[in-house]
Design a protein around this motif. Structure first.
Motif, mmCIF file in Angstrom:
data_model
loop_
_atom_site.group_PDB
_atom_site.id
_atom_site.type_symbol
_atom_site.label_atom_id
_atom_site.label_comp_id
_atom_site.label_asym_id
_atom_site.label_seq_id
_atom_site.Cartn_x
_atom_site.Cartn_y
_atom_site.Cartn_z
ATOM 1 N N ARG A 75 38.567 46.974 44.530
ATOM 2 C CA ARG A 75 39.975 47.541 43.628
ATOM 3 C C ARG A 75 40.821 46.634 43.022
ATOM 4 N NH1 ARG A 75 40.795 50.811 48.764
ATOM 5 N NH2 ARG A 75 40.313 53.129 48.550
ATOM 6 N N ASN A 76 41.067 46.894 41.788
ATOM 7 C CA ASN A 76 41.722 45.960 41.044
ATOM 8 C C ASN A 76 41.307 44.688 40.637
ATOM 9 O OD1 ASN A 76 43.677 48.125 41.248
ATOM 10 N ND2 ASN A 76 44.962 47.232 42.696
ATOM 11 N N VAL A 77 40.092 44.732 41.063
ATOM 12 C CA VAL A 77 39.266 43.275 40.614
ATOM 13 C C VAL A 77 38.890 43.266 39.228
ATOM 14 C CG1 VAL A 77 37.225 41.973 41.176
ATOM 15 C CG2 VAL A 77 38.429 42.862 43.069
ATOM 16 N N ARG A 78 39.021 42.155 38.506
ATOM 17 C CA ARG A 78 38.346 41.924 37.195
ATOM 18 C C ARG A 78 37.115 41.119 37.145
ATOM 19 N NH1 ARG A 78 38.533 37.622 33.837
ATOM 20 N NH2 ARG A 78 39.740 36.612 35.523
ATOM 21 N N CYS A 79 37.179 40.258 37.910
ATOM 22 C CA CYS A 79 35.946 39.441 37.948
ATOM 23 C C CYS A 79 35.395 39.161 39.282
ATOM 24 C CB CYS A 79 36.347 38.123 37.357
ATOM 25 S SG CYS A 79 34.854 36.665 37.415
ATOM 26 N N VAL A 80 34.033 39.027 39.715
ATOM 27 C CA VAL A 80 33.562 38.827 41.126
ATOM 28 C C VAL A 80 32.868 37.264 40.772
ATOM 29 C CG1 VAL A 80 31.917 39.371 42.845
ATOM 30 C CG2 VAL A 80 33.436 41.288 41.332
ATOM 31 N N VAL A 81 33.065 36.535 41.784
ATOM 32 C CA VAL A 81 32.285 35.243 41.768
ATOM 33 C C VAL A 81 31.383 35.297 42.947
ATOM 34 C CG1 VAL A 81 32.334 32.634 42.039
ATOM 35 C CG2 VAL A 81 34.211 33.922 40.714
#
Length: 239
Positions: free
Chosen positions: A79-85
């Motif tokens: 939720r509300n995440v733009r980028c996943v590392v």
């Protein structure tokens, strides 16, 4: 923060401004998180021990513990995440990220990159084992999510910040035949830069797959790290 789950999203239009770091309790994950904190990023981390992460990072990080093979738990984490590392195993992150409309995935990979052998191999960090798995890189590169694949050879646990850094585009997952190395701290800088900077090339569709940047990062000898990562990354052609 003592809660193990992020607060429920109140509005569908909520701004996507979080960076989600998986395996944030590994040596590379800790360095990535610290550098994101210095950049005042909004950070959510996937960790095994949320209490320890809260003690270590205080209010600067939102640590949660989820099953990365559970679509429901990942949906809450995203939720509300733009980028996943992604610094470890993929699990079900890619389909969950696609469903959540994630704008970018940054993957650390050592697949196809020459690694130390013999006695030196005994000193490799066990937390880096998953990075060698070629299918995780192939899955990201064939996905419909814009992505950056950061490839490294021998990751060294030595202080960073005292070497010039070379980055070179790679057009295949086979890597290079010549062994190269980089400090874990400098590698974290490349990962963080790939997560936070504007990269217009990622907006260009490449057939049925999303555009991606794939590059090798390595120590290029004594000197200074890049002072403009954004310019450096934007010189890499999309694949």
């Amino acid at each position: 923060m003592s809660s193990q789950e992020p607060e429920p999203q109140q509005e569908e239009s909520a701004e996507r401004d979080y960076v989600l770091v998986t395996d944030a309790d590994t040596p590379t994950g800790e360095l990535v998180v610290l550098q994101l904190i210095l950049l005042r990023a909004n950070i959510r981390t996937l960790v095994k021990d949320t209490a320890a992460a809260t003690t270590g990072y205080g209010p600067y990080v939102e640590p949660i513990s989820v099953d990365t093979n559970s679509a429901g738990e990942l949906a809450r984490a995203l939720r509300n995440v733009r980028c996943v590392v992604v610094l470890g195993k993929l699990g079900s992150i890619l389909p969950a990220a696609q469903k959540a409309g994630i704008q970018r995935v940054v993957l650390l990979s050592t697949a196809g990159m020459p690694q130390p052998g013999g006695f030196a191999a005994l000193f490799q960090n066990p937390a880096d084992a998953a990075l060698k798995e070629a299918p995780r890189e192939a899955a990201v590169r064939s996905s419909s999510i814009p992505h950056v694949v950061v490839k490294a050879g021998c990751i060294q646990d030595v202080p960073g910040g005292s070497s010039s850094i070379n980055i070179a585009p790679l057009n295949s997952s086979s890597g290079r035949s010549q062994q190269c190395s980089i400090s874990r701290e400098d590698l974290a800088s490349a990962i963080v830069a790939s997560a936070v900077h504007e990269l217009p090339a990622l907006q260009r569709k490449q057939g049925s797959s999303a555009a991606g940047l794939v590059f090798e990062v390595r120590d290029a000898g004594p000197g200074q790290p890049p002072d403009n990562w954004e310019q450096l990354l934007n010189g890499i052609p999309a694949v």
